[in-house]
Scaffold this motif. Structure first.
Motif, mmCIF file in Angstrom:
data_model
loop_
_atom_site.group_PDB
_atom_site.id
_atom_site.type_symbol
_atom_site.label_atom_id
_atom_site.label_comp_id
_atom_site.label_asym_id
_atom_site.label_seq_id
_atom_site.Cartn_x
_atom_site.Cartn_y
_atom_site.Cartn_z
ATOM 1 N N THR A 55 39.667 15.590 12.117
ATOM 2 C CA THR A 55 38.507 15.976 11.320
ATOM 3 C C THR A 55 38.126 17.421 11.628
ATOM 4 O O THR A 55 38.233 17.844 12.788
ATOM 5 N N PRO A 56 37.694 18.184 10.628
ATOM 6 C CA PRO A 56 37.324 19.578 10.898
ATOM 7 C C PRO A 56 35.934 19.723 11.517
ATOM 8 O O PRO A 56 35.623 20.771 12.070
ATOM 9 N N THR A 57 35.097 18.698 11.417
ATOM 10 C CA THR A 57 33.733 18.798 11.935
ATOM 11 C C THR A 57 33.387 17.560 12.759
ATOM 12 O O THR A 57 33.991 16.499 12.593
ATOM 13 N N TRP A 58 32.392 17.696 13.625
ATOM 14 C CA TRP A 58 31.939 16.571 14.445
ATOM 15 C C TRP A 58 30.430 16.657 14.590
ATOM 16 O O TRP A 58 29.895 17.223 15.533
ATOM 17 N N GLY A 59 29.731 16.118 13.609
ATOM 18 C CA GLY A 59 28.275 16.072 13.620
ATOM 19 C C GLY A 59 27.812 14.635 13.513
ATOM 20 O O GLY A 59 28.598 13.696 13.663
ATOM 21 N N LYS A 60 26.535 14.466 13.204
ATOM 22 C CA LYS A 60 25.976 13.111 13.110
ATOM 23 C C LYS A 60 26.661 12.272 12.034
ATOM 24 O O LYS A 60 26.898 11.087 12.214
ATOM 25 N N LYS A 61 26.984 12.906 10.901
ATOM 26 C CA LYS A 61 27.630 12.166 9.812
ATOM 27 C C LYS A 61 29.003 11.651 10.246
ATOM 28 O O LYS A 61 29.346 10.497 10.017
ATOM 29 N N GLU A 62 29.782 12.511 10.898
ATOM 30 C CA GLU A 62 31.114 12.106 11.358
ATOM 31 C C GLU A 62 31.002 11.025 12.440
ATOM 32 O O GLU A 62 31.765 10.058 12.437
ATOM 33 N N GLN A 63 30.047 11.205 13.350
ATOM 34 C CA GLN A 63 29.866 10.211 14.407
ATOM 35 C C GLN A 63 29.522 8.850 13.812
ATOM 36 O O GLN A 63 30.010 7.819 14.279
ATOM 37 N N TYR A 64 28.716 8.848 12.769
ATOM 38 C CA TYR A 64 28.330 7.593 12.122
ATOM 39 C C TYR A 64 29.540 6.934 11.441
ATOM 40 O O TYR A 64 29.830 5.760 11.672
ATOM 41 N N PHE A 65 30.245 7.698 10.609
ATOM 42 C CA PHE A 65 31.341 7.126 9.834
ATOM 43 C C PHE A 65 32.601 6.842 10.655
ATOM 44 O O PHE A 65 33.446 6.070 10.225
ATOM 45 N N LEU A 66 32.734 7.457 11.822
ATOM 46 C CA LEU A 66 33.922 7.232 12.641
ATOM 47 C C LEU A 66 33.662 6.262 13.800
ATOM 48 O O LEU A 66 34.468 6.151 14.709
ATOM 49 N N GLN A 67 32.547 5.530 13.744
ATOM 50 C CA GLN A 67 32.255 4.526 14.780
ATOM 51 C C GLN A 67 33.334 3.450 14.840
ATOM 52 O O GLN A 67 33.781 3.073 15.925
#
Length: 169
Positions: free
Chosen positions: A93-105
């Motif tokens: 993934t190119p980014t690691w923010g709250k959205k990515e943390q949520y969807f990649l749980q």
């Protein structure tokens, strides 16, 4: 020292779009995965090393949080993990923010390795065989490190079965 220099050089060449061979189905995993050497895992901050995948099948999945098909793919990740068995799965993934943390749980809970690779993400897609930069995009490598199949679009249990059939389970 020379191996590290080669890995750094490959990463720089990919990032600047200089090194971007098309996916031919006959490329070795170690040299291709070495392009990510030095990048960090998003969930634990450890440094990526392609050497840990020697002799193993590997699935590399390119993913973005602003891609609706990617979100569908990750929502069914438990089925991908079941189909993959013990095979390592790397989600790039190119980014690691709250959205990515949520969807990649779900991938994290199912032993996926989340690799944050911001610099040169689109060039890396091209390097791994996706010149259009479309996501989700996946490439499977067999135990010999041969890239045997790629898939543009969401991966699910049926796609995994097809990929295994192509690469040999």
């Amino acid at each position: 020292m020379f191996k590290k220099l080669k890995s750094v050089l490959a990463l720089v060449l990919v990032a600047f779009g200089i090194l971007a061979p098309s996916f031919s189905g006959a490329q070795e995993a170690a040299p291709m995965l070495a392009a990510f050497n030095g990048a960090t895992y998003a969930d634990n901050g450890k440094t990526f090393s392609a050497n840990q995948f020697a002799g193993k099948k590997v699935l590399v999945m390119f993913w973005k949080s602003d891609c609706p098909p990617c979100l569908v793919e990750m929502s069914g990740f438990e089925n991908i993990r079941k189909a993959a068995g013990a095979m390592p799965i790397i989600v790039v993934t190119p980014t690691w923010g709250k959205k990515e943390q949520y969807f990649l749980q779900k991938p994290i809970k199912n032993s996926a390795l989340i690799l944050k690779y911001k610099t040169g993400f689109n060039n890396a897609l091209e390097y791994f065989g996706d010149p259009e930069g479309g996501v989700p995009y996946s490439v499977m490598f067999n135990e010999k490190g041969i890239g045997c199949i790629s898939n543009l679009g969401p991966v699910n249990a049926k796609v995994m079965k097809d990929m295994f059939n192509e690469c040999g389970k």
